[in-house]
Design a protein around this motif. Structure first.
Motif, PDB file in Angstrom:
ATOM      1  N   GLY A   1       7.685 -26.152 -18.300  1.00 42.55           N
ATOM      2  CA  GLY A   1       7.509 -27.483 -17.735  1.00 42.55           C
ATOM      3  C   GLY A   1       6.220 -28.155 -18.146  1.00 42.55           C
ATOM      4  O   GLY A   1       6.066 -29.360 -17.944  1.00 42.55           O
ATOM      5  N   GLN A   2       5.296 -27.386 -18.738  1.00 39.11           N
ATOM      6  CA  GLN A   2       4.034 -27.966 -19.183  1.00 39.11           C
ATOM      7  C   GLN A   2       4.026 -28.241 -20.697  1.00 39.11           C
ATOM      8  O   GLN A   2       3.025 -28.717 -21.213  1.00 39.11           O
ATOM      9  N   TYR A   3       5.130 -27.995 -21.352  1.00 41.64           N
ATOM     10  CA  TYR A   3       5.247 -28.288 -22.784  1.00 41.64           C
ATOM     11  C   TYR A   3       6.725 -28.479 -23.099  1.00 41.64           C
ATOM     12  O   TYR A   3       7.597 -27.944 -22.396  1.00 41.64           O
ATOM     13  N   PRO A   4       7.044 -29.253 -24.121  1.00 41.51           N
ATOM     14  CA  PRO A   4       8.449 -29.493 -24.470  1.00 41.51           C
ATOM     15  C   PRO A   4       9.132 -28.186 -24.873  1.00 41.51           C
ATOM     16  O   PRO A   4       8.544 -27.370 -25.592  1.00 41.51           O
ATOM     17  N   PRO A   5      10.359 -27.959 -24.435  1.00 39.79           N
ATOM     18  CA  PRO A   5      11.042 -26.709 -24.793  1.00 39.79           C
ATOM     19  C   PRO A   5      11.316 -26.568 -26.284  1.00 39.79           C
ATOM     20  O   PRO A   5      11.511 -25.456 -26.776  1.00 39.79           O
ATOM     21  N   ASN A   6      11.341 -27.690 -27.020  1.00 42.17           N
ATOM     22  CA  ASN A   6      11.597 -27.635 -28.471  1.00 42.17           C
ATOM     23  C   ASN A   6      10.307 -27.674 -29.289  1.00 42.17           C
ATOM     24  O   ASN A   6      10.336 -27.950 -30.491  1.00 42.17           O
TER      25      ASN A   6
ATOM     26  N   SER B   1       5.579 -25.241 -34.356  1.00 45.99           N
ATOM     27  CA  SER B   1       4.334 -25.362 -35.120  1.00 45.99           C
ATOM     28  C   SER B   1       4.419 -26.569 -36.036  1.00 45.99           C
ATOM     29  O   SER B   1       5.473 -26.867 -36.605  1.00 45.99           O
ATOM     30  N   GLY B   2       3.300 -27.266 -36.160  1.00 44.47           N
ATOM     31  CA  GLY B   2       3.245 -28.481 -36.959  1.00 44.47           C
ATOM     32  C   GLY B   2       3.403 -29.745 -36.142  1.00 44.47           C
ATOM     33  O   GLY B   2       3.096 -30.835 -36.631  1.00 44.47           O
ATOM     34  N   TYR B   3       3.869 -29.646 -34.892  1.00 50.66           N
ATOM     35  CA  TYR B   3       4.060 -30.831 -34.057  1.00 50.66           C
ATOM     36  C   TYR B   3       2.712 -31.405 -33.619  1.00 50.66           C
ATOM     37  O   TYR B   3       1.780 -30.667 -33.300  1.00 50.66           O
ATOM     38  N   LEU B   4       2.633 -32.731 -33.579  1.00 52.04           N
ATOM     39  CA  LEU B   4       1.466 -33.422 -33.048  1.00 52.04           C
ATOM     40  C   LEU B   4       1.687 -33.631 -31.554  1.00 52.04           C
ATOM     41  O   LEU B   4       2.759 -34.076 -31.122  1.00 52.04           O
ATOM     42  N   VAL B   5       0.681 -33.306 -30.731  1.00 54.12           N
ATOM     43  CA  VAL B   5       0.833 -33.393 -29.275  1.00 54.12           C
ATOM     44  C   VAL B   5      -0.360 -34.104 -28.655  1.00 54.12           C
ATOM     45  O   VAL B   5      -1.471 -34.089 -29.196  1.00 54.12           O
ATOM     46  N   ALA B   6      -0.102 -34.733 -27.511  1.00 53.09           N
ATOM     47  CA  ALA B   6      -1.169 -35.246 -26.651  1.00 53.09           C
ATOM     48  C   ALA B   6      -1.455 -34.180 -25.602  1.00 53.09           C
ATOM     49  O   ALA B   6      -0.538 -33.545 -25.071  1.00 53.09           O
ATOM     50  N   ILE B   7      -2.733 -33.973 -25.307  1.00 50.01           N
ATOM     51  CA  ILE B   7      -3.158 -32.896 -24.415  1.00 50.01           C
ATOM     52  C   ILE B   7      -3.707 -33.527 -23.141  1.00 50.01           C
ATOM     53  O   ILE B   7      -4.754 -34.193 -23.153  1.00 50.01           O
ATOM     54  N   PHE B   8      -2.989 -33.338 -22.036  1.00 47.01           N
ATOM     55  CA  PHE B   8      -3.395 -33.879 -20.740  1.00 47.01           C
ATOM     56  C   PHE B   8      -3.971 -32.748 -19.893  1.00 47.01           C
ATOM     57  O   PHE B   8      -3.285 -31.751 -19.635  1.00 47.01           O
TER      58      PHE B   8
ATOM     59  N   GLY C   1      -5.963 -26.218 -16.744  1.00 52.61           N
ATOM     60  CA  GLY C   1      -4.639 -26.138 -17.350  1.00 52.61           C
ATOM     61  C   GLY C   1      -4.386 -27.402 -18.157  1.00 52.61           C
ATOM     62  O   GLY C   1      -5.135 -28.385 -18.050  1.00 52.61           O
ATOM     63  N   VAL C   2      -3.363 -27.393 -18.944  1.00 52.26           N
ATOM     64  CA  VAL C   2      -3.041 -28.568 -19.752  1.00 52.26           C
ATOM     65  C   VAL C   2      -1.532 -28.783 -19.750  1.00 52.26           C
ATOM     66  O   VAL C   2      -0.751 -27.871 -19.481  1.00 52.26           O
ATOM     67  N   VAL C   3      -1.160 -30.026 -20.045  1.00 55.33           N
ATOM     68  CA  VAL C   3       0.230 -30.394 -20.255  1.00 55.33           C
ATOM     69  C   VAL C   3       0.314 -30.997 -21.648  1.00 55.33           C
ATOM     70  O   VAL C   3      -0.489 -31.870 -22.002  1.00 55.33           O
ATOM     71  N   LEU C   4       1.273 -30.527 -22.436  1.00 54.01           N
ATOM     72  CA  LEU C   4       1.428 -30.989 -23.812  1.00 54.01           C
ATOM     73  C   LEU C   4       2.623 -31.923 -23.913  1.00 54.01           C
ATOM     74  O   LEU C   4       3.711 -31.612 -23.406  1.00 54.01           O
ATOM     75  N   VAL C   5       2.409 -33.073 -24.566  1.00 55.33           N
ATOM     76  CA  VAL C   5       3.471 -34.060 -24.764  1.00 55.33           C
ATOM     77  C   VAL C   5       3.579 -34.318 -26.262  1.00 55.33           C
ATOM     78  O   VAL C   5       2.587 -34.644 -26.911  1.00 55.33           O
ATOM     79  N   THR C   6       4.790 -34.197 -26.801  1.00 53.86           N
ATOM     80  CA  THR C   6       5.009 -34.395 -28.233  1.00 53.86           C
ATOM     81  C   THR C   6       4.808 -35.847 -28.636  1.00 53.86           C
ATOM     82  O   THR C   6       5.243 -36.759 -27.943  1.00 53.86           O
TER      83      THR C   6
END
Length: 232
Positions: free
Chosen positions: A149-154, A157-164, A219-224
């Motif tokens: 729930g804190q990162y996209p299931p898909n 590696s190589g994906y660009l993410v925003a770090i909240f 903690g962090v939440v990652l959004v693609t």
């Protein structure tokens, strides 16, 4: 020149004009096809020239197309940026690039333990420019622990993410910051088998200036993000 002569016509006096001189007839110019059909020696010379040129160029062309080509190194699997090369990462293939853009297969053993500075997809020919220290200057590797729930299931590696940043949960629910503290690119995702399902450690490469904020967050939440840096 006087156009009249002193010759007289029978039964009449006076002079009669001499006939106008006739100019020499010009021979019509023949086209090359007509000349080729009629000039036996010319045909022989042209044919001999064509045969001679063929004898010189055909062997060169055949050698170019069928001659031996060098064997070069390829990636046997997807190699993420920052990966340390092992013996099983490298395969061989017949090379088609210039010597400066490929690595000969004979160098496979010497590359073990070297780092890759860019992502190399499976089957791609390895180039000298793919090797080098990682991360580049001004960037830092930061590992972050995330739960389901804190990162996209898909996420890959190589994906660009925003770090909240996310505060530690006090009432069972973590509070996520309204604005991202940083952006980063996923280098590696490692599942944690001894932790709750979905828990993973994500290795990110981010700006050295932003790395402390990420490392100090509870903690962090990652959004693609897409290539433009926007949420897809």
């Amino acid at each position: 020149m006087d156009p009249y002569t002193k010759e007289t016509l029978p039964g009449a006096g006076g002079y009669s004009p001499a006939p106008a001189p006739q100019s020499a007839k010009k021979r019509p110019r023949r086209s090359f096809p007509a000349w080729f059909r009629t000039a036996g020696r010319g045909r022989y010379l042209v044919a001999a020239s064509i045969v001679g040129l063929s004898a010189l160029t055909v062997p060169v062309l055949v050698h170019t197309l069928t001659g031996p080509r060098p064997t070069v190194l390829t990636a046997t699997r997807d190699l993420p940026a920052g990966h340390i090369i092992t013996a099983g990462d490298l395969g061989t293939a017949t090379g088609t690039g210039s010597a400066a853009s490929v690595i000969p297969a004979g160098r496979a053993a010497s590359l073990t333990g070297h780092q890759i500075r860019v992502e190399v997809p499976s089957g791609a020919v390895l180039a000298p420019g793919d090797l080098g220290p990682y991360p580049p200057a001004g960037m830092t590797l930061v590992p972050v622990a995330v739960k389901a729930g804190q990162y996209p299931p898909n996420l890959q590696s190589g994906y660009l993410v925003a770090i909240f940043p996310a505060n530690a949960p006090s009432s069972g629910t973590a509070q996520t910051a309204a604005h991202a503290a940083a952006t980063g690119r996923v280098v590696q995702i490692q599942a944690q088998p001894d932790s709750p399902a979905g828990t993973a450690v994500v290795l990110l490469v981010t700006s050295t200036a932003q790395a402390p904020v990420i490392a100090q967050a509870p903690g962090v939440v990652l959004v693609t993000l897409d290539a433009a840096g926007d949420t897809p």
